[in-house]
Every structure is written in structure tokens, then in C-alpha cells.
Design an enzyme around this catalytic site. Sequence first.
Site, mmCIF file in Angstrom:
data_model
loop_
_atom_site.group_PDB
_atom_site.id
_atom_site.type_symbol
_atom_site.label_atom_id
_atom_site.label_comp_id
_atom_site.label_asym_id
_atom_site.label_seq_id
_atom_site.Cartn_x
_atom_site.Cartn_y
_atom_site.Cartn_z
ATOM 1 N N MET A 1 -43.457 3.688 67.742
ATOM 2 C CA MET A 1 -42.816 2.426 68.131
ATOM 3 C C MET A 1 -43.267 1.468 66.949
ATOM 4 S SD MET A 1 -42.552 -0.313 71.314
ATOM 5 C CE MET A 1 -42.112 1.209 72.370
ATOM 6 N N LYS A 4 -19.806 -9.092 60.581
ATOM 7 C CA LYS A 4 -19.899 -8.580 62.012
ATOM 8 C C LYS A 4 -21.417 -7.975 62.172
ATOM 9 C CE LYS A 4 -17.604 -4.525 60.767
ATOM 10 N NZ LYS A 4 -16.247 -3.442 61.195
ATOM 11 N N TYR A 22 -47.925 11.663 67.546
ATOM 12 C CA TYR A 22 -47.317 11.969 68.819
ATOM 13 C C TYR A 22 -46.858 13.544 68.638
ATOM 14 C CZ TYR A 22 -47.680 7.638 71.136
ATOM 15 O OH TYR A 22 -47.782 6.296 71.592
ATOM 16 N N ARG A 24 -7.011 4.359 66.156
ATOM 17 C CA ARG A 24 -7.896 3.930 66.822
ATOM 18 C C ARG A 24 -7.434 2.539 67.524
ATOM 19 N NH1 ARG A 24 -13.517 2.003 63.809
ATOM 20 N NH2 ARG A 24 -11.911 0.622 63.034
HETATM 21 C C1 LIG Z 1 -15.992 -3.627 59.788
HETATM 22 C C2 LIG Z 1 -14.738 -3.360 59.056
HETATM 23 C C3 LIG Z 1 -14.470 -3.454 58.022
HETATM 24 C C4 LIG Z 1 -15.571 -3.415 56.825
HETATM 25 O O1 LIG Z 1 -15.830 -1.901 56.635
HETATM 26 P P1 LIG Z 1 -16.708 -1.500 55.333
HETATM 27 O O2 LIG Z 1 -16.533 0.203 55.321
HETATM 28 O O3 LIG Z 1 -18.235 -1.882 56.033
HETATM 29 O O4 LIG Z 1 -16.665 -2.188 54.214
HETATM 30 C C5 LIG Z 1 -13.214 -3.606 57.210
HETATM 31 N N1 LIG Z 1 -12.125 -3.754 58.124
HETATM 32 C C6 LIG Z 1 -12.245 -3.843 59.543
HETATM 33 C C7 LIG Z 1 -11.051 -3.810 60.329
HETATM 34 C C8 LIG Z 1 -13.504 -3.477 59.926
HETATM 35 O O5 LIG Z 1 -13.885 -3.532 61.407
#
Ligand SMILES: *Cc1c(COP(=O)(O)O)cnc(C)c1O
Length: 361
Positions: A303, A35, A255, A131
Amino acid sequence: MARPAAARVDLDALRHNYALAQSCTPGSCNLAVVKANAYGHGALAVARALEPLAPALGVACLEEAISLRDGGIEVPILLLEGPFEADEVVEAARLNCWMMLDNAAQLQWLADASLAEPIHVWLKIDSGMHRLGLPPLQAGAAYQQLVECENVASILMATHFAAADELDNGRTAEQIALFEHACEGIPVGRSMANSAGILGWPEASGDWNRPGIMLYGASPFSEPHPEADKLRSVMELASKVISLRHIPAGESVGYGGRWRAERESVIATIAIGYGDGYPRHAPDGTPVIVQGQRASLAGRVSMDMITVDVTDLHNVRQGSEVVLWGAELPVNEIATHAGTIGYELLTRMPDRTPRIYSGAG
Ligand SMILES: *Cc1c(COP(=O)(O)O)cnc(C)c1O
């Protein structure tokens, strides 16, 4: 010379880290979480490199799955948060996506959809993260509803840890116990572990695990750890010195003049900034590797540039190589200086920074 800022991505290290996840979880399947553009590394390149190894991938939303399919990725892709709207179910099924289902509305959307083929679903139970996920007491009924749903090909029970990165925190053991109890008598596979679970909690290893950050070589732990220390850094954020100057004691740099020279100093200006994913909150003293030697950030991050005190370094010149994070300088170390975590620095890496891939991808 083109602007030298780049994120070098080592696909051999990526595959090494995937293999480490496998070796920590004998007998399990590991779904590679890609992701957020594979935590900033480039989802398509990462998915192509892992596709021969990983039986499935995980993404946060259908849009991420679509771009992987457009790029020719064929392994099943789990939507980790399930559908956000009813009409995503048909599209997800058409794209050979699996779905995490974490609330009653999603179960209903699936029941109401008209699918050509039933799909594989993961049923998420809230074991204490609070969550997403169904309450443990509803696990049995929701499972039964899915068993009776003609759109469901198979089911896996899942949950997510809130504090697995804290190895002395009792909540993970509590979550495991609660989840196992909620799933008692449900005759299907289980999935609990993220990276911290895989590396630090062998008892959390299930039929499927979900490694994310560890694939990219960043430890989920803040302390050294025998397994996590075998990870290899995948991204090296690098650039070059583009200017050098001597300044007298008392002069300030950048800056707002945040950094002031206490002695006559040599300042190297480097072509990397917050527009390239380097954290603007990095304070003076944050380590930067210049020409193979550690130096300290001096002055606010701009930047497109940072300034570094290289007074005590040898052989620094215009064009010298600079590493902002990588094998010799863990991204987590920079994150700690900047008051954040490696996850955030990696996933915030903007498109502007070219990704340069190495390793047989
Ligand atoms: C992002 C995610 C993971 C991966 O978590 P890491 O801490 O990056 O290994 C696993 N399970 C779910 C449901 C996630 O959303």
C-alpha cells in the site's frame, strides 16, 4: 522530512501539449477535456492553466463543472455526457455549461426546462461506438427538434471514435463517412476527434475537437508516432528511497515472497505504493528510475511501499530520488507492464498523493 511521495505536475508541458493539439488542427477550436480531476492532475489547476488558451472545457458531469465554477473558472464547460436527470438542465444553464445531448430523454428534458437564456448544445450521433448517441437515421429529425426548441441557442453535431488509437483500423474512416452522411445538409459545425483523432486522423479534425489524454502528455497510441512523440509528459510521480538492505541469495522480498534473490542483492525500499496510485498489478521487472538509473521492481507492490533491485546501480543511498513515471519513463510503459493503459493510472491517482505544480500557472 515529510513523506516524499508526490505527483509533480508541469503546467508548461500541459500548455505545450495544448498548443500541439492546435498545431495539428489548424482552423479548429479545441475543447480541453478536464474530466476525472483532469485525468488525475487536479482539475482546477489544469483549468486555470488552460483557461487563457482553450475556448471551452469538457467534463463528465455537472458536479465536475460546479467545482470548476466554485474555483473561479469562467469559460464555457461542455457536459460530455449531458444531463443525467431533468433537473440538471436548469443548473447547467445557470452555470454557463454547454450540453452534449445523446438520447431522446435528454432532448425532452431540455425542451421542458424553463431557462433564463437558451444554451449551446452538441448533438451526439452514434457512428459505430454503440455506447451513446442517436442513431444516424434520427440525426435530421433530432436536429430539427432542437432548431425549434426555444431553449437552444446553437447546435453542433458530434460523434466519438471507437478505435482511433489503432492507426491501421478501418473503422475510423467508416465512422467518419457514416457521420458525415448522417449530417448531410445540416448547416452547423462538427466535432469528432479525441486525442487519437487529432494526432492520427487529420481528416477527423472538425470545427471543434476534444483533446484529453494528449494534454497530459501520454500518447494515445501504442507505437511511436511523429506527432504524439512531440508530447511532453505532464505528471512525474516521484518519491525517495527510505531504506536499503543487502540480502543473501535465496532470500525473498515483500508480501508472499514473490521475488527471490538469485544472487546476493541490494534492495531499496521506496515510499510509494498502491495507496499512492502506483499499480498493485505491476510485476517484477517493471522499470523504476532510482538516482537517474533504471532498476527493476522486485516483489509485490504494498500500500505504501515498493521494493526495487538496485544491485547493479551506483550511488544509491537512503534519500535517493526515485521516479515511478515521467518524462524519462512514460506512464504508458508502466501501464503496459501492469496490464492497463496510461489513462487508468493517471485518473486513479488518489487524493493522498500531493500534487506539486510548476510552470507559470
Ligand atoms: C473523454 C472524452 C474525450 C477525450 O478523449 P481522449 O482519448 O482522452 O482524448 C473526448 N470526447 C469525449 C466525448 C470524451 O468523453
